[in-house]
Design a protein around this motif. Structure first.
Motif, PDB file in Angstrom:
ATOM      1  N   MET A   1       0.796  -1.214   0.000  1.00 24.74           N
ATOM      2  CA  MET A   1       0.000   0.000   0.000  1.00 24.74           C
ATOM      3  C   MET A   1       0.839   1.279   0.000  1.00 24.74           C
ATOM      4  SD  MET A   1      -3.020  -1.275  -0.121  1.00 24.74           S
ATOM      5  CE  MET A   1      -4.020   0.176   0.185  1.00 24.74           C
ATOM      6  N   ILE A   2       2.084   1.207   0.463  1.00 23.87           N
ATOM      7  CA  ILE A   2       2.906   2.419   0.574  1.00 23.87           C
ATOM      8  C   ILE A   2       4.137   2.335  -0.314  1.00 23.87           C
ATOM      9  CG2 ILE A   2       4.271   3.842   2.144  1.00 23.87           C
ATOM     10  CD1 ILE A   2       2.397   3.028   4.390  1.00 23.87           C
ATOM     11  N   MET A   3       4.928   1.286  -0.127  1.00 22.99           N
ATOM     12  CA  MET A   3       6.218   1.195  -0.811  1.00 22.99           C
ATOM     13  C   MET A   3       6.079   1.031  -2.322  1.00 22.99           C
ATOM     14  SD  MET A   3       8.546   1.667   1.383  1.00 22.99           S
ATOM     15  CE  MET A   3       8.807   1.673   3.149  1.00 22.99           C
ATOM     16  N   LEU A   4       5.304   0.060  -2.750  1.00 24.12           N
ATOM     17  CA  LEU A   4       5.209  -0.222  -4.184  1.00 24.12           C
ATOM     18  C   LEU A   4       4.623   0.941  -4.984  1.00 24.12           C
ATOM     19  CD1 LEU A   4       4.251  -4.004  -4.342  1.00 24.12           C
ATOM     20  CD2 LEU A   4       6.470  -2.920  -4.690  1.00 24.12           C
ATOM     21  N   PRO A   5       3.547   1.621  -4.509  1.00 27.98           N
ATOM     22  CA  PRO A   5       3.083   2.793  -5.274  1.00 27.98           C
ATOM     23  C   PRO A   5       4.134   3.878  -5.405  1.00 27.98           C
ATOM     24  CG  PRO A   5       1.374   2.052  -3.764  1.00 27.98           C
ATOM     25  CD  PRO A   5       2.600   1.278  -3.419  1.00 27.98           C
ATOM     26  N   LEU A   6       4.920   4.096  -4.341  1.00 27.83           N
ATOM     27  CA  LEU A   6       5.969   5.112  -4.414  1.00 27.83           C
ATOM     28  C   LEU A   6       7.149   4.656  -5.263  1.00 27.83           C
ATOM     29  CD1 LEU A   6       5.996   6.357  -0.696  1.00 27.83           C
ATOM     30  CD2 LEU A   6       5.008   7.504  -2.692  1.00 27.83           C
ATOM     31  N   ALA A   7       7.349   3.343  -5.347  1.00 29.53           N
ATOM     32  CA  ALA A   7       8.465   2.799  -6.119  1.00 29.53           C
ATOM     33  C   ALA A   7       8.044   2.411  -7.529  1.00 29.53           C
ATOM     34  CB  ALA A   7       9.048   1.584  -5.400  1.00 29.53           C
ATOM     35  N   LYS A   8       6.964   2.979  -8.005  1.00 32.86           N
ATOM     36  CA  LYS A   8       6.464   2.628  -9.335  1.00 32.86           C
ATOM     37  C   LYS A   8       7.497   2.798 -10.450  1.00 32.86           C
ATOM     38  CE  LYS A   8       2.971   4.462 -12.340  1.00 32.86           C
ATOM     39  NZ  LYS A   8       1.702   5.188 -12.437  1.00 32.86           N
ATOM     40  N   PRO A   9       8.311   3.868 -10.473  1.00 36.58           N
ATOM     41  CA  PRO A   9       9.338   3.970 -11.524  1.00 36.58           C
ATOM     42  C   PRO A   9      10.326   2.809 -11.503  1.00 36.58           C
ATOM     43  CG  PRO A   9       9.023   6.100 -10.475  1.00 36.58           C
ATOM     44  CD  PRO A   9       8.265   5.110  -9.663  1.00 36.58           C
ATOM     45  N   ALA A  10      10.757   2.388 -10.308  1.00 36.37           N
ATOM     46  CA  ALA A  10      11.704   1.276 -10.214  1.00 36.37           C
ATOM     47  C   ALA A  10      11.051  -0.037 -10.630  1.00 36.37           C
ATOM     48  CB  ALA A  10      12.259   1.166  -8.795  1.00 36.37           C
ATOM     49  N   VAL A  11       9.795  -0.234 -10.224  1.00 32.12           N
ATOM     50  CA  VAL A  11       9.087  -1.460 -10.595  1.00 32.12           C
ATOM     51  C   VAL A  11       8.925  -1.540 -12.111  1.00 32.12           C
ATOM     52  CG1 VAL A  11       6.916  -2.719 -10.385  1.00 32.12           C
ATOM     53  CG2 VAL A  11       7.896  -1.605  -8.378  1.00 32.12           C
ATOM     54  N   LEU A  12       8.537  -0.424 -12.734  1.00 30.07           N
ATOM     55  CA  LEU A  12       8.394  -0.418 -14.190  1.00 30.07           C
ATOM     56  C   LEU A  12       9.746  -0.582 -14.883  1.00 30.07           C
ATOM     57  CD1 LEU A  12       5.699   2.352 -14.740  1.00 30.07           C
ATOM     58  CD2 LEU A  12       5.439  -0.118 -14.958  1.00 30.07           C
ATOM     59  N   THR A  13      10.803  -0.087 -14.256  1.00 31.09           N
ATOM     60  CA  THR A  13      12.133  -0.246 -14.845  1.00 31.09           C
ATOM     61  C   THR A  13      12.526  -1.708 -14.915  1.00 31.09           C
ATOM     62  OG1 THR A  13      12.860   1.924 -14.080  1.00 31.09           O
ATOM     63  CG2 THR A  13      14.569   0.316 -14.582  1.00 31.09           C
ATOM     64  N   ILE A  14      12.404  -2.433 -13.801  1.00 26.71           N
ATOM     65  CA  ILE A  14      12.757  -3.845 -13.844  1.00 26.71           C
ATOM     66  C   ILE A  14      11.754  -4.635 -14.673  1.00 26.71           C
ATOM     67  CG2 ILE A  14      13.931  -3.707 -11.618  1.00 26.71           C
ATOM     68  CD1 ILE A  14      11.583  -5.072 -10.321  1.00 26.71           C
ATOM     69  N   GLY A  15      10.513  -4.110 -14.779  1.00 28.60           N
ATOM     70  CA  GLY A  15       9.546  -4.756 -15.662  1.00 28.60           C
ATOM     71  C   GLY A  15       9.949  -4.657 -17.120  1.00 28.60           C
ATOM     72  N   VAL A  16      10.381  -3.466 -17.538  1.00 26.22           N
ATOM     73  CA  VAL A  16      10.817  -3.278 -18.927  1.00 26.22           C
ATOM     74  C   VAL A  16      12.070  -4.098 -19.213  1.00 26.22           C
ATOM     75  CG1 VAL A  16      11.724  -1.609 -20.579  1.00 26.22           C
ATOM     76  CG2 VAL A  16       9.782  -0.997 -19.133  1.00 26.22           C
ATOM     77  N   LEU A  17      13.046  -4.023 -18.301  1.00 28.27           N
ATOM     78  CA  LEU A  17      14.274  -4.796 -18.484  1.00 28.27           C
ATOM     79  C   LEU A  17      13.979  -6.295 -18.512  1.00 28.27           C
ATOM     80  CD1 LEU A  17      16.723  -2.851 -16.138  1.00 28.27           C
ATOM     81  CD2 LEU A  17      16.609  -2.747 -18.634  1.00 28.27           C
ATOM     82  N   GLY A  18      13.075  -6.735 -17.631  1.00 31.62           N
ATOM     83  CA  GLY A  18      12.717  -8.147 -17.607  1.00 31.62           C
ATOM     84  C   GLY A  18      11.985  -8.573 -18.864  1.00 31.62           C
ATOM     85  N   PHE A  19      11.086  -7.727 -19.350  1.00 32.62           N
ATOM     86  CA  PHE A  19      10.362  -8.057 -20.574  1.00 32.62           C
ATOM     87  C   PHE A  19      11.325  -8.221 -21.748  1.00 32.62           C
ATOM     88  CE2 PHE A  19       8.189  -7.009 -24.507  1.00 32.62           C
ATOM     89  CZ  PHE A  19       7.027  -7.764 -24.423  1.00 32.62           C
ATOM     90  N   VAL A  20      12.263  -7.285 -21.867  1.00 31.32           N
ATOM     91  CA  VAL A  20      13.246  -7.376 -22.949  1.00 31.32           C
ATOM     92  C   VAL A  20      14.070  -8.656 -22.820  1.00 31.32           C
ATOM     93  CG1 VAL A  20      15.290  -6.303 -23.968  1.00 31.32           C
ATOM     94  CG2 VAL A  20      13.357  -4.882 -23.272  1.00 31.32           C
ATOM     95  N   HIS A  21      14.464  -8.996 -21.588  1.00 32.29           N
ATOM     96  CA  HIS A  21      15.289 -10.191 -21.384  1.00 32.29           C
ATOM     97  C   HIS A  21      14.535 -11.458 -21.746  1.00 32.29           C
ATOM     98  CE1 HIS A  21      17.909 -13.150 -19.509  1.00 32.29           C
ATOM     99  NE2 HIS A  21      16.857 -13.591 -18.823  1.00 32.29           N
ATOM    100  N   TRP A  22      13.331 -11.614 -21.196  1.00 32.05           N
ATOM    101  CA  TRP A  22      12.604 -12.861 -21.423  1.00 32.05           C
ATOM    102  C   TRP A  22      12.091 -12.965 -22.848  1.00 32.05           C
ATOM    103  CZ3 TRP A  22      13.822 -16.167 -18.006  1.00 32.05           C
ATOM    104  CH2 TRP A  22      14.041 -15.798 -16.689  1.00 32.05           C
TER     105      TRP A  22
END
Length: 288
Positions: A197-218
């Protein structure tokens, strides 16, 4: 008393403009240089067989042959390869993001014995090349009976094997003020609620960053499927294009069209999440 020499603002302005002009010229030159392979791929994918081998090179075929993009789906089961790639990428990406967030939160906000020592040991594993663990991993998955399935490709993603993602999330979580967490604890929130409820919404840029990097990798992963898969109906798009290129060596225009179709989702994802990707990289490491 000696007075400092007056600064000529006009000369500074001209020097700054020259500096920016040189920077933009260098960036545009590099951009054009890196775009050349893509332009060649796009141009060759729209040619017929005769235009491929014409000299001098035809950069823009007239008329463009759009039929090449239709023909590639009749030679090999590309729709099946796309479906396989989407499933592998989706399941692995979920595990990679979830495990990185959990482990990164643990290293950043929880206090447990030898936490910093374990983090240093974890970072040291980044120096191990993949070739060192390739054979032991294969023997393990072969013992489990997972060879020729998607499990060896997907399951490791749920155990935070990508240390860079853990480091990225840990550094981003450390930039979030502790006052927010303390206020949530006073309200009776546990670690699970604080994270979601607190950390992940605030860390949205980092989550999307590893999401993009992960998508490209897989999406582009070639080595993993090559090692563990032998049934071509389970191949992702990376192995599918290799099979396609082996069967169509005399038709480079089809190979170029297939390659362009394969990289299109990666290009779309990157441009959609580009803002958050740059923000996540820029804000990581500003604290801790």
């Amino acid at each position: 008393m000696n007075q400092p020499a007056p600064v000529n603002k006009g000369s500074l302005s001209i020097a700054r403009r020259v500096e920016w002009a040189l920077i933009w010229t260098a960036l545009l030159s590099l951009g054009v240089l890196f775009m050349v392979p893509f332009v060649i791929t796009l141009g060759d994918s729209l040619k017929n067989f005769q235009q491929i081998y014409e000299t001098p090179r035809i950069w823009v075929p007239i008329p463009p042959r759009i039929q090449n993009f239709v023909d590639i789906f009749h030679v090999l089961p590309f729709l099946r390869f796309f479906k396989n790639t989407l499933l592998i990428t989706g399941f692995a990406l979920f595990g990679q993001v979830a495990s990185a967030c959990l482990v990164g939160y643990s290293f950043a906000r929880l206090r447990w014995p030898f936490r910093d020592t374990c983090f240093v040991i974890l970072l040291s594993t980044m120096m191990l090349p993949g070739q060192v663990t390739m054979i032991p991993m294969f023997l393990l998955f072969n013992y489990l009976g997972w060879v020729n399935t998607w499990l060896p490709i997907i399951v490791p993603a749920y155990f935070a094997v990508n240390v860079f993602n853990v480091f990225l999330m840990r550094q981003f979580f450390k930039t979030i003020p502790y006052s927010l967490e303390e206020a949530a604890v006073i309200d009776g929130a546990g670690h699970a609620r604080i994270l979601t409820m607190i950390m992940l919404p605030l860390a949205k840029p980092a989550v999307l960053t590893i999401g993009v990097l992960g998508f490209v990798h897989w999406w582009n992963d070639f080595m993993g499927p090559l090692i563990y898969l032998s049934d071509h109906m389970k191949y992702p798009i990376s192995l599918g294009i290799k099979m396609f290129s082996d069967s169509q060596m005399t038709n480079p225009q089809y190979i170029m069209a297939a390659s362009l179709v394969a990289i299109l989702p990666v290009i779309v994802i990157f441009f959609i999440a580009q803002k958050y990707f740059v923000e996540g990289i820029a804000l990581t490491g500003t604290k801790g």
